[in-house]
Design an enzyme around this catalytic site. Sequence first.
Site, short mmCIF file in Angstrom:
data_model
loop_
_atom_site.label_atom_id
_atom_site.label_comp_id
_atom_site.label_asym_id
_atom_site.label_seq_id
_atom_site.Cartn_x
_atom_site.Cartn_y
_atom_site.Cartn_z
N GLU A 52 7.37 0.96 5.30
CA GLU A 52 6.79 -0.09 6.13
C GLU A 52 7.05 -1.42 5.42
OE1 GLU A 52 2.53 0.29 6.60
OE2 GLU A 52 2.39 -1.47 7.90
N HIS A 110 3.80 7.04 3.78
CA HIS A 110 4.73 5.90 3.68
C HIS A 110 4.38 4.96 2.54
CE1 HIS A 110 1.74 4.15 6.64
NE2 HIS A 110 1.92 3.05 5.94
N HIS A 168 0.82 -1.22 0.00
CA HIS A 168 0.00 0.00 0.00
C HIS A 168 0.85 1.26 0.00
CE1 HIS A 168 0.22 -0.94 4.45
NE2 HIS A 168 0.41 0.36 4.55
C1 LIG Z 1 -0.71 0.01 11.12
C2 LIG Z 1 -0.72 0.56 9.77
C3 LIG Z 1 -0.46 -0.51 8.70
O1 LIG Z 1 -0.40 -0.17 7.52
O2 LIG Z 1 -0.42 -1.73 9.05
C4 LIG Z 1 0.16 1.78 9.58
O3 LIG Z 1 0.63 2.07 8.51
S1 LIG Z 1 0.40 2.78 10.96
C5 LIG Z 1 1.12 4.26 10.31
C6 LIG Z 1 1.52 5.18 11.39
N1 LIG Z 1 2.67 4.65 12.14
C7 LIG Z 1 3.94 5.02 11.88
O4 LIG Z 1 4.21 5.89 11.02
C8 LIG Z 1 5.00 4.38 12.73
C9 LIG Z 1 6.39 4.76 12.35
N2 LIG Z 1 6.59 6.22 12.35
C10 LIG Z 1 7.26 6.88 13.33
O5 LIG Z 1 7.78 6.26 14.25
C11 LIG Z 1 7.30 8.36 13.22
O6 LIG Z 1 6.22 8.80 12.39
C12 LIG Z 1 8.64 8.91 12.67
C13 LIG Z 1 9.78 8.53 13.60
C14 LIG Z 1 8.92 8.39 11.25
C15 LIG Z 1 8.54 10.42 12.57
O7 LIG Z 1 8.05 10.90 13.77
P1 LIG Z 1 7.94 12.48 14.03
O8 LIG Z 1 7.39 13.14 12.81
O9 LIG Z 1 7.22 12.69 15.32
O10 LIG Z 1 9.44 12.82 14.25
P2 LIG Z 1 10.28 14.05 13.79
O11 LIG Z 1 9.42 15.26 13.68
O12 LIG Z 1 11.43 14.08 14.69
O13 LIG Z 1 10.74 13.62 12.33
C16 LIG Z 1 12.07 13.32 12.03
C17 LIG Z 1 12.31 13.71 10.58
O14 LIG Z 1 11.60 12.80 9.71
C18 LIG Z 1 10.71 13.51 8.89
N3 LIG Z 1 9.51 12.71 8.70
C19 LIG Z 1 8.57 12.43 9.62
N4 LIG Z 1 7.63 11.65 9.11
C20 LIG Z 1 7.96 11.44 7.80
C21 LIG Z 1 7.37 10.72 6.74
N5 LIG Z 1 6.24 10.06 6.92
N6 LIG Z 1 7.98 10.70 5.53
C22 LIG Z 1 9.15 11.39 5.35
N7 LIG Z 1 9.76 12.09 6.34
C23 LIG Z 1 9.18 12.12 7.54
C24 LIG Z 1 10.44 14.82 9.62
O15 LIG Z 1 10.03 15.82 8.72
C25 LIG Z 1 11.79 15.09 10.23
O16 LIG Z 1 12.64 15.62 9.24
P3 LIG Z 1 13.52 16.96 9.49
O17 LIG Z 1 14.36 16.60 10.71
O18 LIG Z 1 14.33 17.11 8.24
O19 LIG Z 1 12.52 18.04 9.75
CO LIG Z 2 0.70 1.34 6.49
#
Ligand SMILES: C[C@H](C(=O)O)C(=O)SCCNC(=O)CCNC(=O)[C@H](O)C(C)(C)COP(=O)(O)OP(=O)(O)OC[C@H]1O[C@@H](n2cnc3c(N)ncnc32)[C@H](O)[C@@H]1OP(=O)(O)O
Ligand SMILES: [Co+2]
Length: 136
Positions: A130, A79, A7
């Site tokens: 992911e 993502h 996805h």
């Molecule tokens: C369950 C379901 C499924 O499909 O099965 C899902 O998908 S759940 C989908 C939701 N769950 C998840 O996304 C879980 C994994 N994600 C995470 O742990 C977090 O979202 C993360 C660590 C990637 C980012 O968290 P955050 O935004 O609070 O952290 P920060 O603000 O410190 O972000 C760090 C740097 O990464 C960048 N950044 C943050 N999110 C993204 C993204 N999605 N794509 C690209 N870059 C990104 C920010 O702009 C920043 O860049 P700069 O420093 O240059 O400004």
């Molecule tokens: Co997902």
Amino acid sequence: MIGRLNHIAIAVPDLAAAAAKYRDRLGASVGAPQALPEHGVSVIFIDTGNTKVELLEPLGANSPIAAFLEKNPAGGMHHLCFEVPDILAAIKTLEGQGARVLGDGQPRTGAHGLPVIFLHPKDFDGTLIELEQVGR
Ligand SMILES: C[C@H](C(=O)O)C(=O)SCCNC(=O)CCNC(=O)[C@H](O)C(C)(C)COP(=O)(O)OP(=O)(O)OC[C@H]1O[C@@H](n2cnc3c(N)ncnc32)[C@H](O)[C@@H]1OP(=O)(O)O
Ligand SMILES: [Co+2]
């Protein structure tokens, strides 16, 4: 290592409004909303035949997509999810190469009831990846 694109996820400020747009304007096959409190999101999947679109809305106080939506208030691509046959082997290989597996580094049960992990966007050209274990 990776197989099919499972996805493409889009973070949105209003899940119902986004789903209605895909259904009514684009004629897409839109699924039912699913609350995933353990992931801090509510999701709706849209089946496009060759892959799926996952619409994501924050759920709860500590949603991992809250900061993303603050930076992108209109929503945006969040993502890509690729299928892998063996997620523990994938973790081992990726960590061996220095890639960061987010959270505690262990697989969690994702939206399809299958193990998933996330890889840091800064390790993959600014794209959050992911991986979902499918077919084991
Ligand atoms: C369950 C379901 C499924 O499909 O099965 C899902 O998908 S759940 C989908 C939701 N769950 C998840 O996304 C879980 C994994 N994600 C995470 O742990 C977090 O979202 C993360 C660590 C990637 C980012 O968290 P955050 O935004 O609070 O952290 P920060 O603000 O410190 O972000 C760090 C740097 O990464 C960048 N950044 C943050 N999110 C993204 C993204 N999605 N794509 C690209 N870059 C990104 C920010 O702009 C920043 O860049 P700069 O420093 O240059 O400004
Ligand atoms: Co997902």
